[in-house]
Structures are given as structure tokens and as C-alpha cells.
Design an enzyme around this catalytic site. Structure first.
Site, PDB file in Angstrom:
ATOM      1  N   GLY A  67       6.632  36.044 -43.514  1.00 20.24           N
ATOM      2  CA  GLY A  67       7.345  36.420 -42.288  1.00 20.24           C
ATOM      3  C   GLY A  67       8.763  35.900 -42.293  1.00 20.24           C
TER       4      GLY A  67
ATOM      5  N   TYR B 132      -4.042  38.025 -29.789  1.00 24.05           N
ATOM      6  CA  TYR B 132      -3.103  37.017 -30.324  1.00 24.05           C
ATOM      7  C   TYR B 132      -3.674  35.600 -30.144  1.00 24.05           C
ATOM      8  CZ  TYR B 132       1.497  34.769 -31.041  1.00 24.05           C
ATOM      9  OH  TYR B 132       2.546  34.002 -31.504  1.00 24.05           O
TER      10      TYR B 132
HETATM   11  P1  NDP Z   1       9.456  37.960 -35.607  1.00 21.46           P
HETATM   12  O1  NDP Z   1       8.786  39.117 -34.958  1.00 21.46           O
HETATM   13  O2  NDP Z   1      10.894  37.708 -35.313  1.00 21.46           O
HETATM   14  O3  NDP Z   1       9.285  38.064 -37.222  1.00 21.46           O
HETATM   15  C1  NDP Z   1       8.015  38.234 -37.762  1.00 21.46           C
HETATM   16  C2  NDP Z   1       8.086  38.218 -39.266  1.00 21.46           C
HETATM   17  O4  NDP Z   1       6.749  38.403 -39.760  1.00 21.46           O
HETATM   18  C3  NDP Z   1       8.930  39.347 -39.843  1.00 21.46           C
HETATM   19  O5  NDP Z   1       9.680  38.891 -40.949  1.00 21.46           O
HETATM   20  C4  NDP Z   1       7.886  40.361 -40.305  1.00 21.46           C
HETATM   21  O6  NDP Z   1       8.252  41.145 -41.436  1.00 21.46           O
HETATM   22  C5  NDP Z   1       6.758  39.458 -40.711  1.00 21.46           C
HETATM   23  N1  NDP Z   1       5.493  40.162 -40.730  1.00 21.46           N
HETATM   24  C6  NDP Z   1       4.852  40.743 -39.692  1.00 21.46           C
HETATM   25  N2  NDP Z   1       3.731  41.339 -40.114  1.00 21.46           N
HETATM   26  C7  NDP Z   1       3.658  41.132 -41.453  1.00 21.46           C
HETATM   27  C8  NDP Z   1       2.750  41.517 -42.463  1.00 21.46           C
HETATM   28  N3  NDP Z   1       1.645  42.230 -42.183  1.00 21.46           N
HETATM   29  N4  NDP Z   1       3.001  41.136 -43.739  1.00 21.46           N
HETATM   30  C9  NDP Z   1       4.111  40.418 -44.049  1.00 21.46           C
HETATM   31  N5  NDP Z   1       5.001  40.022 -43.125  1.00 21.46           N
HETATM   32  C10 NDP Z   1       4.780  40.385 -41.853  1.00 21.46           C
HETATM   33  O7  NDP Z   1       8.550  36.690 -35.249  1.00 21.46           O
HETATM   34  P2  NDP Z   1       8.945  35.198 -34.848  1.00 21.46           P
HETATM   35  O8  NDP Z   1       9.949  34.665 -35.792  1.00 21.46           O
HETATM   36  O9  NDP Z   1       9.193  35.149 -33.400  1.00 21.46           O
HETATM   37  O10 NDP Z   1       7.532  34.462 -35.080  1.00 21.46           O
HETATM   38  C11 NDP Z   1       7.169  33.906 -36.323  1.00 21.46           C
HETATM   39  C12 NDP Z   1       5.803  33.245 -36.177  1.00 21.46           C
HETATM   40  O11 NDP Z   1       5.843  32.283 -35.125  1.00 21.46           O
HETATM   41  C13 NDP Z   1       4.692  34.222 -35.819  1.00 21.46           C
HETATM   42  O12 NDP Z   1       3.501  33.856 -36.470  1.00 21.46           O
HETATM   43  C14 NDP Z   1       4.544  34.025 -34.327  1.00 21.46           C
HETATM   44  O13 NDP Z   1       3.246  34.361 -33.881  1.00 21.46           O
HETATM   45  C15 NDP Z   1       4.815  32.544 -34.195  1.00 21.46           C
HETATM   46  N6  NDP Z   1       5.244  32.155 -32.870  1.00 21.46           N
HETATM   47  C16 NDP Z   1       6.411  32.634 -32.329  1.00 21.46           C
HETATM   48  C17 NDP Z   1       6.787  32.250 -31.064  1.00 21.46           C
HETATM   49  C18 NDP Z   1       8.047  32.715 -30.431  1.00 21.46           C
HETATM   50  O14 NDP Z   1       8.287  32.347 -29.258  1.00 21.46           O
HETATM   51  N7  NDP Z   1       8.903  33.490 -31.088  1.00 21.46           N
HETATM   52  C19 NDP Z   1       5.956  31.351 -30.259  1.00 21.46           C
HETATM   53  C20 NDP Z   1       4.750  30.905 -30.930  1.00 21.46           C
HETATM   54  C21 NDP Z   1       4.433  31.301 -32.182  1.00 21.46           C
HETATM   55  P3  NDP Z   1       9.411  42.281 -41.348  1.00 21.46           P
HETATM   56  O15 NDP Z   1      10.662  41.520 -41.033  1.00 21.46           O
HETATM   57  O16 NDP Z   1       9.394  42.877 -42.705  1.00 21.46           O
HETATM   58  O17 NDP Z   1       8.988  43.197 -40.251  1.00 21.46           O
END
Ligand code: NDP
Length: 247
Positions: free
Chosen positions: A12, A155
Site C-alpha cells: 500500500g 473493515y
Molecule cells: P490510501 O487509500 O491513501 O492508500 C491505500 C494504499 O493501499 C494504496 O497505495 C493502494 O494501492 C493500496 N492497496 C489497496 N488495495 C490493495 C491491494 N489489493 N493490493 C495492493 N495494494 C493495495 O490509504 P491510507 O494511507 O489512508 O491507509 C493505509 C493503511 O492505514 C490502511 O490499511 C488503512 O486501513 C490504515 N488506516 C488508515 C487510517 C486513516 O485515517 N487514513 C486510519 C486507520 C488505519 P494503489 O495506490 O495502487 O491504489
């Protein structure tokens, strides 16, 4: 620098928290494999970080939910970068909706990415990590996996599952000096939380003692600590980085 010549894989890592984690490791001398779903996303993030830390980052697109593809990718990363020392499972998605209206596909997509994705990567990377010295697995969970949230049954279940997975892996791999910990971010400013309406953001901030959303760097710093020699004796823990929201 703390992580000179360490090989770090971050899922990610195309944007948001994952990209910041990758940047933080690159700033400390690590070689970082940026993994995300789309080639343009992780490719762009790697290019961006390499401008500041030349040659530190390589992009590897994969769907973490695809067990076979992740296994193939792990081998490719080992061949091209060397054995991974630190694995950060950060890839995550939301498909929010009240349970009454939640589709089976919304459930499956979230569980397959957030929970099975971590199973897939740990399985794929664990053998060389067990042979290495002081390898680290860090899973990015969520406070929602601790306290639940209406409209996020899928989630919440995925992140609670990731916390259980973290503790089981910590126990299984402790004998090989591999630690496994989770970070539970609160509300962090990224694309994921930008989707929230302003009135929801204001209501959330009202429940955070430190009275603001966190930054991606707040999470990256916690990851660096867990990956560092300073956290040698910490395993199976969940560290909430949430402005005091769940204390
Ligand atoms: P974003 O939506 O900004 O980014 C998510 C990233 O995960 C992207 O790079 C995306 O890839 C990648 N991704 C999603 N699905 C897949 C997949 N099937 N295979 C490979 N890569 C994948 O998320 P955040 O930065 O906000 O969140 C990151 C983590 O932190 C997550 O696990 C989220 O649940 C957790 N989190 C976030 C919070 C928040 O407030 N933002 C709070 C609590 C937890 P691509 O760029 O190619 O689409």
C-alpha cells in the site's frame, strides 16, 4: 543511519501512510520495495522518493489479495533486492455501509485485502526472515479494529482479525527472533479520510483529546520505532497512534 542496507517491503505504498513509511525508511538508508495495486501509483511514489534519496526505492505492483501473485513477487524482490528484513503490511481499503445494505462483495473485498493480504505477504516473505537477524513484521491495523464503528462491519472485522493475526504470528516466530507488532492509527489525513464529509470530520475531532487528525508521519515514526533495535524486546503489541482517542 538506523536502517542502512536493510531491505524493507511496504504494501500500500503508492500513496498516503504507506508512501510516508517508505520515505521514512529511505531517509534512514534502507532499500525499499514499494508495493501497491497499480503500477502507476507505486511507480510514481518510488520516483518521487528517489528524487530525495536516489536509488532507495523500487516499485512492485501486485494485488495483495492474490496469493499466487504475492508468492511470485516475493521471489522477484528477493532476487532483485536481497532478502527482506522488514515487512510492513499497510495495504487497506474501505467499502463502508450499514450491514443491512452491505453487499457480499463489499465484505469479501475488504477482508481479502486487509486481512488475507497480510496472510499472503507473511507466508511469502517469512522463510528468509526467519533465517535473518532480528526481522520485523509490522501490521497497520486501525482503532476501528479495537472499538468497532457503525457502517464499517467489514473493515472492523478485517482490522480486528489483523490484530489477532499479529499476536499469533508474534508467538509463532518469537523463537526465530522475528517480532510482529501492529499499529492502530486513529484518524489520519489521507485520501481515505478525505472522503469523509466535513460534518463527520468535525464530529470525529470532537472525540480526539489532541483535537486534530494525525499525519502520515505520525504513523511512519511509530513504524520506524518498531522496526528499530530500540524495539528489540517488543512483540505481539498493538500501539494506538490516535491522539488519545481510544485511551
Ligand atoms: P490510501 O487509500 O491513501 O492508500 C491505500 C494504499 O493501499 C494504496 O497505495 C493502494 O494501492 C493500496 N492497496 C489497496 N488495495 C490493495 C491491494 N489489493 N493490493 C495492493 N495494494 C493495495 O490509504 P491510507 O494511507 O489512508 O491507509 C493505509 C493503511 O492505514 C490502511 O490499511 C488503512 O486501513 C490504515 N488506516 C488508515 C487510517 C486513516 O485515517 N487514513 C486510519 C486507520 C488505519 P494503489 O495506490 O495502487 O491504489
Amino acid at each position: 543511519m538506523t536502517f542502512t542496507d536493510k531491505v524493507v517491503a511496504v504494501t500500500g505504498a503508492g500513496r498516503g501512510i504507506g508512501q510516508e513509511i517508505a520515505r521514512a525508511f529511505a531517509s534512514q538508508g534502507a532499500k525499499v520495495a514499494l508495493i501497491s495495486r497499480s503500477a502507476s501509483s507505486c511507480g510514481g511514489a518510488a520516483e518521487e522518493i528517489n528524487k530525495t534519496y536516489p536509488g532507495s526505492c523500487t516499485a512492485y505492483p501486485v494485488d495483495v489479495a492474490d496469493h499466487e501473485a504475492v508468492a511470485v513477487l516475493a521471489k522477484k524482490i528477493a532476487d532483485e533486492m536481497g532478502a527482506v528484513n522488514i515487512l510492513v503490511n499497510n495495504a487497506g481499503v474501505t467499502r463502508d455501509g450499514l450491514l443491512m445494505r452491505m453487499k457480499e462483495d463489499d465484505w469479501d473485498t475488504v477482508l481479502d485485502t486487509n486481512l488475507k493480504g497480510a496472510f499472503n505477504t507473511v507466508k511469502a516473505f517469512m522463510r528468509p526472515m526467519m533465517k535473518g537477524e532480528n526481522s520485523r513484521i509490522i501490521n497497520i491495523a486501525s482503532v476501528i479494529g479495537l472499538i468497532g464503528n457503525a457502517g464499517q462491519a467489514n473493515y472492523s472485522a478485517s482490522k480486528a482479525g489483523l490484530i489477532g493475526f499479529t499476536k499469533a504470528v508474534a508467538r509463532e516466530l518469537a523463537g526465530r527472533a522475528v517480532t510482529c507488532n501492529a499499529i492502530a492509527p486513529g484518524f489520519i489525513t489521507t485520501d481515505m479520510t478525505d472522503e469523509l464529509p466535513d460534518n463527520v470530520k468535525e464530529a470525529v475531532i470532537g472525540k480526539i483529546p489532541l483535537a486534530s487528525f494525525g499525519t502520515t508521519d505520525d504513523i511512519a515514526q511509530a513504524v520506524l520505532f518498531l522496526a528499530s533495535p530500540a524495539a528489540r524486546y517488543v512483540t505481539g503489541q498493538v500501539i494506538a497512534v490516535d491522539g488519545g482517542m481510544t485511551m
